[in-house]
Design an enzyme around this catalytic site. Structure first.
Site, PDB file in Angstrom:
ATOM      1  N   ARG A 153      -6.380 -50.850  41.968  1.00 57.20           N
ATOM      2  CA  ARG A 153      -6.302 -50.756  43.439  1.00 57.20           C
ATOM      3  C   ARG A 153      -6.222 -52.161  44.067  1.00 57.20           C
ATOM      4  O   ARG A 153      -6.816 -52.431  45.110  1.00 57.20           O
ATOM      5  CB  ARG A 153      -7.511 -50.016  44.025  1.00 57.20           C
ATOM      6  N   SER A 230     -10.983 -41.599  47.919  1.00 64.13           N
ATOM      7  CA  SER A 230     -12.136 -42.216  47.247  1.00 64.13           C
ATOM      8  C   SER A 230     -12.616 -43.382  48.098  1.00 64.13           C
ATOM      9  O   SER A 230     -11.827 -44.263  48.444  1.00 64.13           O
ATOM     10  CB  SER A 230     -11.750 -42.770  45.876  1.00 64.13           C
ATOM     11  N   GLU A 336     -13.442 -49.211  47.935  1.00 64.78           N
ATOM     12  CA  GLU A 336     -12.012 -49.036  47.665  1.00 64.78           C
ATOM     13  C   GLU A 336     -11.267 -49.109  48.997  1.00 64.78           C
ATOM     14  O   GLU A 336     -10.166 -49.635  49.098  1.00 64.78           O
ATOM     15  CB  GLU A 336     -11.816 -47.652  47.017  1.00 64.78           C
TER      16      GLU A 336
HETATM   17  N1  EPU Z   1     -16.815 -35.193  39.451  1.00 65.60           N
HETATM   18  C1  EPU Z   1     -17.967 -34.474  39.593  1.00 65.60           C
HETATM   19  N2  EPU Z   1     -18.507 -34.340  40.835  1.00 65.60           N
HETATM   20  C2  EPU Z   1     -17.954 -34.890  41.925  1.00 65.60           C
HETATM   21  C3  EPU Z   1     -16.767 -35.638  41.783  1.00 65.60           C
HETATM   22  C4  EPU Z   1     -16.207 -35.768  40.524  1.00 65.60           C
HETATM   23  O1  EPU Z   1     -18.518 -33.974  38.637  1.00 65.60           O
HETATM   24  O2  EPU Z   1     -18.514 -34.747  43.009  1.00 65.60           O
HETATM   25  C5  EPU Z   1     -16.250 -35.340  38.103  1.00 65.60           C
HETATM   26  C6  EPU Z   1     -14.937 -34.549  37.924  1.00 65.60           C
HETATM   27  O3  EPU Z   1     -15.183 -33.261  37.509  1.00 65.60           O
HETATM   28  C7  EPU Z   1     -14.258 -35.322  36.859  1.00 65.60           C
HETATM   29  C8  EPU Z   1     -14.668 -36.742  37.108  1.00 65.60           C
HETATM   30  O4  EPU Z   1     -15.845 -36.690  37.900  1.00 65.60           O
HETATM   31  O5  EPU Z   1     -14.732 -34.938  35.591  1.00 65.60           O
HETATM   32  C9  EPU Z   1     -13.585 -37.545  37.758  1.00 65.60           C
HETATM   33  O6  EPU Z   1     -13.193 -36.981  39.006  1.00 65.60           O
HETATM   34  P1  EPU Z   1     -11.683 -37.055  39.479  1.00 65.60           P
HETATM   35  O7  EPU Z   1     -10.797 -36.433  38.446  1.00 65.60           O
HETATM   36  O8  EPU Z   1     -11.577 -36.534  40.860  1.00 65.60           O
HETATM   37  O9  EPU Z   1     -11.371 -38.607  39.476  1.00 65.60           O
HETATM   38  P2  EPU Z   1     -12.124 -39.861  40.126  1.00 65.60           P
HETATM   39  O10 EPU Z   1     -12.428 -40.806  39.023  1.00 65.60           O
HETATM   40  O11 EPU Z   1     -13.232 -39.465  41.020  1.00 65.60           O
HETATM   41  C10 EPU Z   1      -9.948 -41.264  40.498  1.00 65.60           C
HETATM   42  C11 EPU Z   1      -9.305 -41.988  41.644  1.00 65.60           C
HETATM   43  C12 EPU Z   1      -8.609 -40.992  42.577  1.00 65.60           C
HETATM   44  C13 EPU Z   1      -7.579 -40.222  41.781  1.00 65.60           C
HETATM   45  C14 EPU Z   1      -8.278 -39.519  40.604  1.00 65.60           C
HETATM   46  C15 EPU Z   1      -7.304 -38.842  39.696  1.00 65.60           C
HETATM   47  C16 EPU Z   1     -10.620 -43.992  42.049  1.00 65.60           C
HETATM   48  C17 EPU Z   1     -11.636 -44.647  42.918  1.00 65.60           C
HETATM   49  N3  EPU Z   1     -10.302 -42.744  42.384  1.00 65.60           N
HETATM   50  O12 EPU Z   1     -10.963 -40.457  41.068  1.00 65.60           O
HETATM   51  O13 EPU Z   1      -7.946 -41.730  43.584  1.00 65.60           O
HETATM   52  O14 EPU Z   1      -6.939 -39.257  42.592  1.00 65.60           O
HETATM   53  O15 EPU Z   1      -8.980 -40.496  39.805  1.00 65.60           O
HETATM   54  O16 EPU Z   1      -6.583 -39.782  38.956  1.00 65.60           O
HETATM   55  O17 EPU Z   1     -10.123 -44.607  41.115  1.00 65.60           O
HETATM   56  C18 EPU Z   1      -8.228 -42.657  45.761  1.00 65.60           C
HETATM   57  O18 EPU Z   1      -8.090 -43.771  45.230  1.00 65.60           O
HETATM   58  O19 EPU Z   1      -8.408 -42.534  46.997  1.00 65.60           O
HETATM   59  C19 EPU Z   1      -8.206 -41.478  44.914  1.00 65.60           C
HETATM   60  C20 EPU Z   1      -8.445 -40.250  45.396  1.00 65.60           C
END
Ligand code: EPU
Length: 340
Positions: A153, A230, A336
């Protein structure tokens, strides 16, 4: 004074002295050299105070095919184009490389500056070059992928806000190179969602549809609620630290760090990027609400605002989340979202 509430997706009612729309390259000449903030669709920004300067709202539009070979297409996209509209255009033209990044809010210029990525798709993997104008000198400059110094990012231009991005050139593939490896344990994984809605062999459009379905189910729709996606970056920790965290949260996930430019390549295998949303969920932050600010009921890393929320209120809520993560896991969360 101009009210900015309709210019940022968190819907914060900050004020700017002035707002100029940039519809053509000529409009760039009208901008003052100092005290200007370039704004796409305001999808990744928190105004905690008024901005005593000019907001330049980037509305440059147009999608142009520059070159086509047997395998690839080089496409120049104006910086003000909506990112998801461009992804949809690519999928409609059966071009691959971008389908995993469907439905990410924001403009094309912001997508490059913020090096957006999702569900296994990365901006930097399709990025060819970018055109920008240095607002101080009014000179145009081309940035190669190397010049952009992409990080998580992050990019050279995120650190150098004097450049107004005018267009981004992408290389997309005529052959489908589908990436369906993204895992998410507690919500739907990409492959399981694909299997739910279609039968193999999968196409570019199937992947696009699956990503749209996942995002629609677990991320808020900016048309319905104030959000900037995020709010924090997923933190990078040592593998040893991750092992300790897993003892507290056995289903915590981590991503490899090989694309993180700020970690020495030789040391990258020692670190992982932790999915901190799961840890925030463990601490009770998912769906929590204080006043007009909360987290999304399906995702603890995503802050949402309700009518009347102020920038300060959002910032204080975010700082409470940070302090809680520091206290419980000894991790310093980084924003972020860009904080003004
Ligand atoms: N999870 C939970 N509880 C929650 C949230 C997440 O258990 O309240 C678990 C999910 O089940 C999953 C894991 O955490 O196993 C990861 O969640 P998710 O797949 O949503 O990915 P993330 O790591 O939270 C990142 C990016 C997102 C992007 C997703 C998918 C960052 C800061 N965020 O989120 O990007 O869409 O991966 O690739 O790197 C953004 O930058 O605004 C954004 C939405």
């Amino acid at each position: 004074m101009v009210d900015l509430s309709s210019y940022n997706t968190l819907r914060i009612s900050a004020k700017a002295s002035n707002l100029i729309e940039i519809n053509t390259a000529d409009d760039i000449n009208k901008l003052p050299p100092e005290n200007v903030f370039f704004l796409g669709s305001g999808a990744n920004i928190l105004f905690t105070k008024d901005f005593p300067g000019t907001i330049a709202k980037i509305k440059l539009s147009g999608i142009k095919v520059l070159k086509e070979t047997n395998t690839d297409v080089l496409i120049e996209v104006a910086a003000g184009e909506n990112w998801h509209d461009f992804v949809t255009w690519a999928v409609d033209h059966n071009l691959s490389g971008i389908e995993n990044m469907a439905l990410i809010p924001g403009t094309v210029g912001a997508a490059a500056i913020g090096n957006i990525a999702a569900y296994g798709g990365n901006q930097e993997d399709i990025f060819a070059s970018l055109q920008a104008t240095n607002i101080k000198t009014q000179k145009n400059q081309e940035f190669s992928k190397t010049d952009m110094q992409f990080g998580y990012r992050n990019s050279f231009l995120r650190q150098h806000p004097d450049y107004l991005v005018t267009s981004v050139t992408y290389r997309l593939s005529k052959t489908a190179h589908l990436n369906t490896s993204y895992h998410a344990t507690r919500h739907a994984s990409l492959l399981s969602t694909l299997n739910q809605i279609n039968t193999p062999p999968f196409t570019i459009r199937h992947v696009f549809d699956a990503v749209v379905k996942i995002r629609s189910e677990k991320l808020p729709d900016p048309k319905l609620v104030g959000t900037a996606g995020s709010f924090f970056k997923n933190p990078v920790v040592s593998k040893e630290k991750f092992h300790q965290l897993k003892q507290q949260i056995p289903d915590l996930l981590a991503y490899p760090t090989e694309k993180l430019s700020y970690i020495d390549p030789e040391e990258q295998s020692e670190y992982v990027k932790v999915s901190i949303g799961r840890a925030l969920d463990e601490l009770g932050w998912r769906g929590k609400r204080i006043g007009n600010v909360g987290t999304f009921p399906q995702h603890a890393l995503v802050i949402v605002t309700y009518p009347g929320a102020t920038g300060q209120e959002v910032y204080q809520f975010a700082e409470m989340m940070r302090a809680n993560v520091k206290k419980n896991f000894d991790i310093n969360l980084e924003y972020e979202v860009v904080i003004i």
